[in-house]
Design a protein around this motif. Structure first.
Motif, PDB file in Angstrom:
ATOM      1  N   ARG A   1      34.953  32.286  47.848  1.00  0.00           N
ATOM      2  CA  ARG A   1      33.975  32.467  46.734  1.00  0.00           C
ATOM      3  C   ARG A   1      32.799  32.222  47.431  1.00  0.00           C
ATOM      4  NH1 ARG A   1      34.720  32.874  40.243  1.00  0.00           N
ATOM      5  NH2 ARG A   1      36.210  34.667  40.327  1.00  0.00           N
ATOM      6  N   GLY A   2      32.373  31.047  47.981  1.00  0.00           N
ATOM      7  CA  GLY A   2      31.746  30.837  48.440  1.00  0.00           C
ATOM      8  C   GLY A   2      30.971  31.554  49.534  1.00  0.00           C
ATOM      9  N   LEU A   3      31.067  32.415  50.608  1.00  0.00           N
ATOM     10  CA  LEU A   3      31.421  33.165  51.180  1.00  0.00           C
ATOM     11  C   LEU A   3      30.778  34.387  50.441  1.00  0.00           C
ATOM     12  CD1 LEU A   3      34.159  32.927  54.260  1.00  0.00           C
ATOM     13  CD2 LEU A   3      31.594  32.001  54.201  1.00  0.00           C
TER      14      LEU A   3
ATOM     15  N   LYS B   1      29.378  34.339  48.479  1.00  0.00           N
ATOM     16  CA  LYS B   1      27.866  34.311  47.271  1.00  0.00           C
ATOM     17  C   LYS B   1      27.132  33.628  48.582  1.00  0.00           C
ATOM     18  CE  LYS B   1      27.788  31.756  43.741  1.00  0.00           C
ATOM     19  NZ  LYS B   1      27.292  30.603  42.569  1.00  0.00           N
ATOM     20  N   ALA B   2      27.357  33.618  49.849  1.00  0.00           N
ATOM     21  CA  ALA B   2      26.349  33.237  50.702  1.00  0.00           C
ATOM     22  C   ALA B   2      26.514  34.488  51.134  1.00  0.00           C
ATOM     23  CB  ALA B   2      27.282  32.620  51.691  1.00  0.00           C
ATOM     24  N   CYS B   3      26.980  35.702  51.344  1.00  0.00           N
ATOM     25  CA  CYS B   3      26.756  37.279  51.389  1.00  0.00           C
ATOM     26  C   CYS B   3      26.106  37.594  50.237  1.00  0.00           C
ATOM     27  CB  CYS B   3      27.874  37.953  51.778  1.00  0.00           C
ATOM     28  SG  CYS B   3      29.323  37.650  53.273  1.00  0.00           S
TER      29      CYS B   3
ATOM     30  N   GLU C   1      22.862  36.781  48.648  1.00  0.00           N
ATOM     31  CA  GLU C   1      22.441  35.789  49.285  1.00  0.00           C
ATOM     32  C   GLU C   1      21.039  36.707  50.682  1.00  0.00           C
ATOM     33  OE1 GLU C   1      18.409  34.145  49.046  1.00  0.00           O
ATOM     34  OE2 GLU C   1      20.144  34.403  47.081  1.00  0.00           O
ATOM     35  N   LEU C   2      22.197  36.798  50.918  1.00  0.00           N
ATOM     36  CA  LEU C   2      22.137  37.394  52.825  1.00  0.00           C
ATOM     37  C   LEU C   2      21.385  38.498  52.490  1.00  0.00           C
ATOM     38  CD1 LEU C   2      23.984  35.790  55.515  1.00  0.00           C
ATOM     39  CD2 LEU C   2      21.925  35.401  55.214  1.00  0.00           C
TER      40      LEU C   2
ATOM     41  N   ARG D   1      18.205  38.928  50.650  1.00  0.00           N
ATOM     42  CA  ARG D   1      16.956  38.812  51.153  1.00  0.00           C
ATOM     43  C   ARG D   1      17.104  40.121  52.522  1.00  0.00           C
ATOM     44  NH1 ARG D   1      17.891  32.406  53.901  1.00  0.00           N
ATOM     45  NH2 ARG D   1      17.473  31.587  51.689  1.00  0.00           N
TER      46      ARG D   1
ATOM     47  N   ALA E   1      34.559  38.093  53.208  1.00  0.00           N
ATOM     48  CA  ALA E   1      32.784  38.535  53.386  1.00  0.00           C
ATOM     49  C   ALA E   1      33.702  38.880  54.490  1.00  0.00           C
ATOM     50  CB  ALA E   1      32.671  36.955  53.767  1.00  0.00           C
TER      51      ALA E   1
END
Length: 92
Positions: A2-4, A6-8, A10-11, A14, A69
């Protein structure tokens, strides 16, 4: 995982804000985008808007969501592979 994911997300946000991201933000429409043969050349269309919807889980269809991810990365790569395939070097 899940953390990955969420990072995806955000990326991806951007990436979508870049000034040169415009052509990749929505699905190609062969008529609107003046490329009538697009769906004959590109078998699996993909765009960053679709990736974002799938990543955000806004789809009601569970098969339209990412589980890992790695699947996100595959679709983002597909966006640009499709662009390079349809618009090879030397293409106007």
């Amino acid at each position: 995982e899940r953390g990955l994911l969420k990072a995806c997300l955000e990326l991806l946000r951007r990436l979508r804000r870049r000034v040169d991201a415009g052509p990749f933000l929505r699905p190609v429409d062969p008529e609107r985008d003046c490329c009538p043969d697009y769906l004959h050349v590109i078998q699996v269309p993909m765009d960053l808007g679709t990736v974002q919807r799938k990543l955000a889980g806004s789809s009601n269809n569970a098969t339209q969501r990412y589980r890992t991810a790695e699947f996100v990365l595959r679709d983002v790569e597909l966006v640009f592979k499709n662009a390079m395939r349809y618009n090879p070097p030397g293409h106007p």
